[in-house]
Every structure is written in structure tokens, then in C-alpha cells.
Design a protein around this motif. Structure first.
Motif, PDB file in Angstrom:
ATOM      1  N   ARG A  49       0.827  -1.209   0.000  1.00 42.22           N
ATOM      2  CA  ARG A  49       0.000   0.000   0.000  1.00 42.22           C
ATOM      3  C   ARG A  49       0.863   1.261   0.000  1.00 42.22           C
ATOM      4  O   ARG A  49       0.588   2.212  -0.737  1.00 42.22           O
ATOM      5  CB  ARG A  49      -0.920  -0.002   1.224  1.00 42.22           C
ATOM      6  N   ILE A  50       1.925   1.252   0.781  1.00 40.78           N
ATOM      7  CA  ILE A  50       2.811   2.417   0.829  1.00 40.78           C
ATOM      8  C   ILE A  50       3.506   2.617  -0.513  1.00 40.78           C
ATOM      9  O   ILE A  50       3.624   3.736  -1.010  1.00 40.78           O
ATOM     10  CB  ILE A  50       3.849   2.246   1.963  1.00 40.78           C
ATOM     11  N   GLY A  51       3.965   1.514  -1.115  1.00 38.21           N
ATOM     12  CA  GLY A  51       4.614   1.613  -2.415  1.00 38.21           C
ATOM     13  C   GLY A  51       3.684   2.134  -3.486  1.00 38.21           C
ATOM     14  O   GLY A  51       4.095   2.927  -4.354  1.00 38.21           O
ATOM     15  N   ALA A  52       2.404   1.726  -3.435  1.00 43.23           N
ATOM     16  CA  ALA A  52       1.437   2.193  -4.423  1.00 43.23           C
ATOM     17  C   ALA A  52       1.119   3.678  -4.244  1.00 43.23           C
ATOM     18  O   ALA A  52       0.923   4.410  -5.226  1.00 43.23           O
ATOM     19  CB  ALA A  52       0.161   1.368  -4.315  1.00 43.23           C
ATOM     20  N   GLU A  53       1.081   4.114  -2.988  1.00 45.02           N
ATOM     21  CA  GLU A  53       0.747   5.514  -2.731  1.00 45.02           C
ATOM     22  C   GLU A  53       1.913   6.449  -3.038  1.00 45.02           C
ATOM     23  O   GLU A  53       1.711   7.576  -3.490  1.00 45.02           O
ATOM     24  CB  GLU A  53       0.313   5.681  -1.272  1.00 45.02           C
ATOM     25  N   SER A  54       3.134   5.982  -2.779  1.00 49.70           N
ATOM     26  CA  SER A  54       4.313   6.842  -2.963  1.00 49.70           C
ATOM     27  C   SER A  54       4.967   6.687  -4.335  1.00 49.70           C
ATOM     28  O   SER A  54       5.849   7.482  -4.689  1.00 49.70           O
ATOM     29  CB  SER A  54       5.346   6.542  -1.879  1.00 49.70           C
ATOM     30  N   PHE A  55       4.550   5.650  -5.083  1.00 49.50           N
ATOM     31  CA  PHE A  55       5.171   5.327  -6.377  1.00 49.50           C
ATOM     32  C   PHE A  55       6.659   4.995  -6.225  1.00 49.50           C
ATOM     33  O   PHE A  55       7.423   5.113  -7.170  1.00 49.50           O
ATOM     34  CB  PHE A  55       4.989   6.473  -7.386  1.00 49.50           C
ATOM     35  N   GLU A  56       7.047   4.601  -5.019  1.00 52.43           N
ATOM     36  CA  GLU A  56       8.422   4.164  -4.744  1.00 52.43           C
ATOM     37  C   GLU A  56       8.347   2.839  -3.981  1.00 52.43           C
ATOM     38  O   GLU A  56       8.414   2.814  -2.755  1.00 52.43           O
ATOM     39  CB  GLU A  56       9.186   5.209  -3.932  1.00 52.43           C
ATOM     40  N   PRO A  57       8.181   1.732  -4.697  1.00 56.89           N
ATOM     41  CA  PRO A  57       7.970   0.453  -4.012  1.00 56.89           C
ATOM     42  C   PRO A  57       9.210  -0.114  -3.325  1.00 56.89           C
ATOM     43  O   PRO A  57       9.078  -0.903  -2.387  1.00 56.89           O
ATOM     44  CB  PRO A  57       7.510  -0.473  -5.145  1.00 56.89           C
ATOM     45  N   LEU A  58      10.401   0.262  -3.770  1.00 63.20           N
ATOM     46  CA  LEU A  58      11.605  -0.354  -3.226  1.00 63.20           C
ATOM     47  C   LEU A  58      11.815  -0.086  -1.736  1.00 63.20           C
ATOM     48  O   LEU A  58      12.051  -1.036  -0.968  1.00 63.20           O
ATOM     49  CB  LEU A  58      12.835   0.090  -4.023  1.00 63.20           C
ATOM     50  N   PRO A  59      11.761   1.177  -1.246  1.00 58.14           N
ATOM     51  CA  PRO A  59      12.015   1.408   0.185  1.00 58.14           C
ATOM     52  C   PRO A  59      11.087   0.637   1.121  1.00 58.14           C
ATOM     53  O   PRO A  59      11.582   0.005   2.077  1.00 58.14           O
ATOM     54  CB  PRO A  59      11.837   2.927   0.322  1.00 58.14           C
ATOM     55  N   PRO A  60       9.758   0.632   0.894  1.00 59.90           N
ATOM     56  CA  PRO A  60       8.915  -0.128   1.826  1.00 59.90           C
ATOM     57  C   PRO A  60       9.175  -1.625   1.792  1.00 59.90           C
ATOM     58  O   PRO A  60       9.092  -2.294   2.837  1.00 59.90           O
ATOM     59  CB  PRO A  60       7.488   0.207   1.372  1.00 59.90           C
ATOM     60  N   PHE A  61       9.524  -2.164   0.619  1.00 60.18           N
ATOM     61  CA  PHE A  61       9.791  -3.598   0.564  1.00 60.18           C
ATOM     62  C   PHE A  61      11.127  -3.944   1.206  1.00 60.18           C
ATOM     63  O   PHE A  61      11.278  -5.017   1.805  1.00 60.18           O
ATOM     64  CB  PHE A  61       9.730  -4.101  -0.873  1.00 60.18           C
ATOM     65  N   LEU A  62      12.106  -3.060   1.098  1.00 55.10           N
ATOM     66  CA  LEU A  62      13.370  -3.284   1.805  1.00 55.10           C
ATOM     67  C   LEU A  62      13.137  -3.267   3.314  1.00 55.10           C
ATOM     68  O   LEU A  62      13.710  -4.084   4.053  1.00 55.10           O
ATOM     69  CB  LEU A  62      14.385  -2.204   1.412  1.00 55.10           C
ATOM     70  N   LEU A  63      12.295  -2.348   3.772  1.00 57.96           N
ATOM     71  CA  LEU A  63      11.977  -2.298   5.197  1.00 57.96           C
ATOM     72  C   LEU A  63      11.208  -3.551   5.618  1.00 57.96           C
ATOM     73  O   LEU A  63      11.449  -4.087   6.711  1.00 57.96           O
ATOM     74  CB  LEU A  63      11.162  -1.043   5.508  1.00 57.96           C
ATOM     75  N   ALA A  64      10.305  -4.025   4.751  1.00 56.48           N
ATOM     76  CA  ALA A  64       9.551  -5.241   5.075  1.00 56.48           C
ATOM     77  C   ALA A  64      10.497  -6.425   5.261  1.00 56.48           C
ATOM     78  O   ALA A  64      10.349  -7.211   6.205  1.00 56.48           O
ATOM     79  CB  ALA A  64       8.541  -5.530   3.960  1.00 56.48           C
ATOM     80  N   VAL A  65      11.481  -6.550   4.368  1.00 52.62           N
ATOM     81  CA  VAL A  65      12.468  -7.629   4.504  1.00 52.62           C
ATOM     82  C   VAL A  65      13.250  -7.471   5.806  1.00 52.62           C
ATOM     83  O   VAL A  65      13.518  -8.450   6.522  1.00 52.62           O
ATOM     84  CB  VAL A  65      13.427  -7.633   3.298  1.00 52.62           C
ATOM     85  N   ALA A  66      13.610  -6.223   6.135  1.00 51.58           N
ATOM     86  CA  ALA A  66      14.366  -5.961   7.360  1.00 51.58           C
ATOM     87  C   ALA A  66      13.549  -6.291   8.608  1.00 51.58           C
ATOM     88  O   ALA A  66      14.118  -6.616   9.662  1.00 51.58           O
ATOM     89  CB  ALA A  66      14.793  -4.496   7.395  1.00 51.58           C
TER      90      ALA A  66
END
Length: 215
Positions: free
Chosen positions: A171-188
Motif C-alpha cells: 500500500r505504501i509503495g502504491a501511494e508513494s510510487f516508490e515500491p523499493l524502500p517499503p519492501f526493503l523495510l519489510a524484509v528488514a
């Protein structure tokens, strides 16, 4: 990515941990109970458990979840997203845990059980003091592996609206159009959760090893 986004993923982590732990705490003893029924070869009931376990192991978790969420209301048993998620996790992990427990029970020497029976030890005491400690040690790797897998499959709960780590990141990636940072945080966030289970497994195994060495 803002601090509000980070907090959203952390809230998703709380949801992931809560649902996973509930699934584990209920599914672990339930799987043991199912395994004991099969091990005891109770007429009729053992066959029902065998069919149940086979069906649940063959059914993808997402399919089971959607079935519970959409089919049970048709039977007059409406379930919200969270109860449906918990029920699906419990049913799924109990089936896999059953096979882990049953493998240990199949390798348990029945002579010990029969010897305790011969001296008049009650059935529950025989199981608690003789059978359970030995099968618990043998089952530890498989059970902890199933716990880790349960955590890693929680993203499928998003199909019924449960906001876990992955759903929050999407959801954050879709709203910000920057999917990489939230997914990196999810992995972390996922990594230390799984590592914690691995560390717990090793601690329990070391404890059992010390007890066996002292015996």
C-alpha cells in the motif's frame, strides 16, 4: 518514505506476529492431538483424521482462507477477516504439525509404552512422562521449520483485508510510487522475526542436550 509509513509497516509486523503466534499456540497441540489419534489407530476416527490432514496439506492456504471467508457465511457462520485468518492458519499448520508429530510417534519404541502399561501406569501418565519428552526432542526441527513457514505465508491473509507487513508495504509503495524502500523495510522486519525463531530452536535444543548429558 515517512515515519508514518514506517509505523504502518511496524503495525503490520504486530499483526503478523499476533496472528502467527495464535496459529502456532493453537495449531501445535491440535496437531499433536491429531497425531495421537492416528498413532493410537482409533477405529473410524483415525481414518477421518488421515483424510482431514491429507486434504489440508493439499489445499493452498489462500484457497482455504477464501473458502472459510466466503463459504461459512453461507452456512450462517459469518467470520471477519481476522477470525477467518486465524482459523485458516490453525487448520493449515495443525495438519502439517500432525505429520511432524506422527513421524516421531512412528519411531517411538512401543516397548517402553507397553512396559509402563504392564506395571499399571495410567495412560495419561505414560504419555506425559515417557512418550511426550522423547517425541518432542525428535520433532523440534520439523516443528520450528513449520513455525517459520507459517510466518512467511502470512502475506496471503491480505486477500481478505488483513494488513500484515507485506500488505502495508504494498500500500505504501502504491501511494508513494516508490515500491523499493517499503519492501526493503519489510524484509528488514521479517528477518529478525524468523531469526528469533531459529535462535529459540537452538536454545531449546541446547537445553535438551544439557539435560541428556546430565542424565
Amino acid at each position: 518514505m515517512s515515519w508514518l509509513d514506517v509505523l504502518a509497516i511496524l503495525r503490520g509486523a504486530v499483526t503478523t506476529l499476533t496472528l502467527s503466534c495464535l496459529g502456532i499456540l493453537i495449531g501445535l497441540p491440535l496437531g499433536l492431538g491429531l497425531a495421537v489419534i492416528r498413532w493410537a489407530r482409533l477405529p473410524g476416527l483415525a481414518q477421518v483424521v488421515a483424510v482431514y490432514v491429507s486434504l489440508l496439506r493439499a489445499t493452498p492456504l489462500v484457497t482455504l482462507l477464501l473458502l472459510l471467508f466466503f463459504a461459512l457465511p453461507e452456512l450462517g457462520l459469518p467470520l471477519g477477516p481476522v477470525p477467518a485468518a486465524i482459523l485458516a492458519l490453525v487448520m493449515n499448520t495443525a495438519a502439517f504439525n500432525c505429520e511432524v508429530w506422527r513421524a516421531a510417534l512412528m519411531n517411538f519404541p512401543r516397548e517402553q509404552y507397553e512396559a509402563a502399561q504392564a506395571v499399571g501406569m495410567p495412560a495419561l501418565t505414560r504419555f506425559r512422562r515417557i512418550v511426550l519428552p522423547q517425541i518432542a526432542r525428535a520433532s523440534l526441527p520439523g516443528l520450528f521449520n513449520e513455525m517459520s513457514l507459517l510466518i512467511k505465508v502470512t502475506p496471503v491473509l491480505a486477500v481478505v483485508g488483513v494488513v500484515d507487513i507485506t500488505r502495508a508495504a504494498v500500500r505504501i509503495g502504491a501511494e508513494s510510487f516508490e515500491p523499493l524502500p517499503p519492501f526493503l523495510l519489510a524484509v528488514a522486519v521479517y528477518a529478525p522475526i524468523v531469526f528469533a525463531f531459529v535462535a529459540l530452536q537452538r536454545a531449546v535444543e541446547r537445553r535438551h542436550a544439557r539435560r541428556e548429558a546430565a542424565a
